[in-house]
Motif scaffolding. Structure first.
Motif, PDB file in Angstrom:
ATOM      1  N   HIS A 106      25.065 171.860  13.590  1.00 35.28           N
ATOM      2  CA  HIS A 106      24.268 172.530  14.412  1.00 35.28           C
ATOM      3  C   HIS A 106      22.842 172.518  13.608  1.00 35.28           C
ATOM      4  O   HIS A 106      22.261 171.988  14.983  1.00 35.28           O
ATOM      5  CB  HIS A 106      24.417 173.909  14.962  1.00 35.28           C
ATOM      6  N   GLU A 145      27.442 169.515  19.269  1.00 34.74           N
ATOM      7  CA  GLU A 145      29.306 170.377  18.990  1.00 34.74           C
ATOM      8  C   GLU A 145      29.599 168.801  18.000  1.00 34.74           C
ATOM      9  O   GLU A 145      30.325 169.323  17.219  1.00 34.74           O
ATOM     10  CB  GLU A 145      30.262 170.592  19.644  1.00 34.74           C
ATOM     11  N   SER A 147      28.174 169.418  14.793  1.00 36.66           N
ATOM     12  CA  SER A 147      28.856 170.361  13.668  1.00 36.66           C
ATOM     13  C   SER A 147      29.559 170.022  13.153  1.00 36.66           C
ATOM     14  O   SER A 147      29.955 170.080  12.166  1.00 36.66           O
ATOM     15  CB  SER A 147      28.642 171.728  14.557  1.00 36.66           C
TER      16      SER A 147
HETATM   17 ZN    ZN Z   1      29.558 174.960  16.769  1.00 33.99          ZN
END
Ligand code: ZN
Length: 498
Positions: A268, A294, A297
């Motif tokens: 992130h 997302e 990440s």
């Molecule tokens: Zn996350």
């Protein structure tokens, strides 16, 4: 520059400054603040949120957008000007459609919901939480009505988190993923004992783990001169500004628990650091979507951090701090960090079974919002579905329907972003690997070319596109679970030997 556009940018900057203050307060609350500071912090946060809402939903913004509609048509939709106006309009529309009383009511119901959920989870009793959840569902149904939708109320909530996403599209993608995933899960479930991760459990110095985590951030290219890592109860990332990105992590009961939290937040953080600083405070100065965030990440946590080439490089750093693991091979580490457990708890789930948790939550919240499932029937339906998929039902509501914080507030529509993050990440990797340097690097445990590719293709484009538009622009197609499935199949067939 058009005077109205300049004015719109000024307003956007003002909103960003308020958001900046809220971000710093929020970070401080979770990292430094004594719990006894909570009442004042809640008041300060609510005040800033109210100010921001007043500015965004003001008639002046409406007039400016109106004035700019002709000028906007002359600009390309993905130009700085075109995208800025479009994004501002989207935020403005959402802000004015939901009446102020409903916003206030939702905020109150969320804080009450959260407190009641904590107590209910403690008591492992859904009945304590049910009336609050009932209220939260009603309020979110009202919000969906106010926002408007074409097919079903749940679509309006989905769109808050992932622009343009529709429940029918989510269900279609999830069904394809599920059809490919279930045979894999069933095959692995027969051989769970083939992978052992006991050597990662036990007591490992937190001071040394900390150093290891910092090295992991350096390894993936997170610039610690322009950000930092701290500890908090729930790991999170706050990007105040591309030159000031804060990450947090937490220690768990295995050596790699903090490491994977750190890699996740580091992913992130790379996105936030890669946003163009000159766009900071403009409507396009942010990431394209939550799902795309997302994807970054999960890329670093799973696709990189749980790969063999990563452990070929990183094993030596682990054994440097923890020489007692010297006898453990790359293969031991690689297998252990990919161990499948079939956990009934989402946040403890492995990479293979994680998405099953999301399918369940998405389907149940969609039914609740669309009025097809009564809150009182939720635990029974939940337990039945869990039994069908995991082969055993939760022993109490605490490890069942009460396990996630999301439904204690007004976040229905958010869960699908997690699985879309997984799907996007593999579509992006598949595309990135067409570049020789990226592919060769990934085989050799050198992830710099991959990071550079993400920076150019994803991070630098900030909010010029919605998440799904950006995915399509970069990979040539919309959400497609096939690359993700192929990746899981190859990985788990090899590890579990079937
Ligand atoms: Zn996350």
């Amino acid at each position: 520059m058009d005077a109205s556009f300049k004015k719109l940018l000024d307003i956007s900057k003002e909103l960003a400054l308020l958001g900046y203050a809220q971000g710093v307060l929020g970070w401080d609350e979770q990292v430094n603040m004594p719990a006894t500071g909570a009442p004042a912090r809640a008041e300060a946060g609510a005040y800033l949120a109210q100010k921001a809402h007043e500015i965004l939903a003001s008639p002046q913004v409406g007039e400016l957008l109106e004035k700019l509609s002709g000028w906007e048509k002359a600009k390309a939709p993905d130009s700085f000007e075109g995208a800025s106006i479009r994004r501002m309009r989207r935020n403005y529309d959402k802000a004015v459609k939901i009446p102020a009383e409903l916003v206030a009511e939702m905020s109150r119901a969320s804080s009450e919901g959260f407190q009641t959920w904590l107590a209910a989870r403690q008591e492992k009793s859904f009945r304590i939480f049910a009336p609050k959840l009932q209220r939260l569902v009603e309020l979110q149904r009202q919000a969906a009505q106010a926002l408007g939708y074409e097919k079903e109320p749940y679509d309006a909530l989905l769109d808050l988190f992932e622009e343009g996403m529709k429940a029918a599209l989510v269900e279609g993608v999830f069904q394809k993923l599920e059809a490919g995933l279930m045979p894999l899960v069933q095959a692995v479930a027969q051989h769970l004992e083939r992978v052992d991760d006991r050597f990662l459990r036990g007591s490992f110095s937190e001071e040394d783990q900390w150093k290891l985590n910092l090295e992991a951030l350096d390894f993936i290219g997170f610039d610690r001169e322009r950000g930092r890592l701290d500890r908090s109860a729930h790991p999170f990332t706050s990007g105040f500004y591309p030159g000031d990105v804060r990450l947090t992590t937490r220690f768990g009961d295995t050596l790699t628990s903090a490491l994977f939290s750190t890699l996740h937040e580091g992913g992130h953080g790379l996105y936030e650091q890669g946003l163009p600083a000159e766009w900071w405070g403009t409507p396009v100065g942010e990431a394209s979507s939550l799902g795309m965030h997302e994807s970054q990440s999960r890329l670093w946590e799973n696709v990189v951090g749980r790969s063999r080439p990563f452990w070929e490089r990183f094993r030596a750093r682990v054994t440097h701090y923890f020489p007692e693991l010297e006898e453990r091979s790359v293969e031991d580490f690689y297998r252990a960090v990919n161990r499948v457990e079939m956990s009934l708890i989402r946040v403890e789930a492995d990479e293979l079974t994680y998405n099953l948790h999301i399918f369940l939550r998405f389907r149940l919240e969609r039914q609740m919002i669309n009025g097809q499932l009564e809150v009182k029937d939720l635990p029974e339906v939940w337990n039945q579905a869990v039994k069908e998929t995991w082969g055993r039902a939760p022993t109490h509501d605490g490890e069942g329907v009460l396990q996630d914080v999301h439904w204690s507030g007004t976040s229905m529509g958010y869960f699908p972003s997690y699985t879309f993050g997984n799907i996007y990440s593999l579509q992006l990797v598949e595309t990135a690997r067409r570049e020789e340097e990226v592919a060769r690097g990934m085989e050799a445990g050198d992830f710099q070319p991959l990071g550079k590719w993400m920076r150019e293709q994803i991070h630098k484009r900030a909010g010029l596109y919605s998440g799904m538009e950006l995915l399509e622009k970069v990979t040539g197609r919309g959400p497609d679970p096939q690359p993700y499935l192929a990746y899981l199949r190859t990985k788990y067939q090899e590890i579990y030997g079937f």
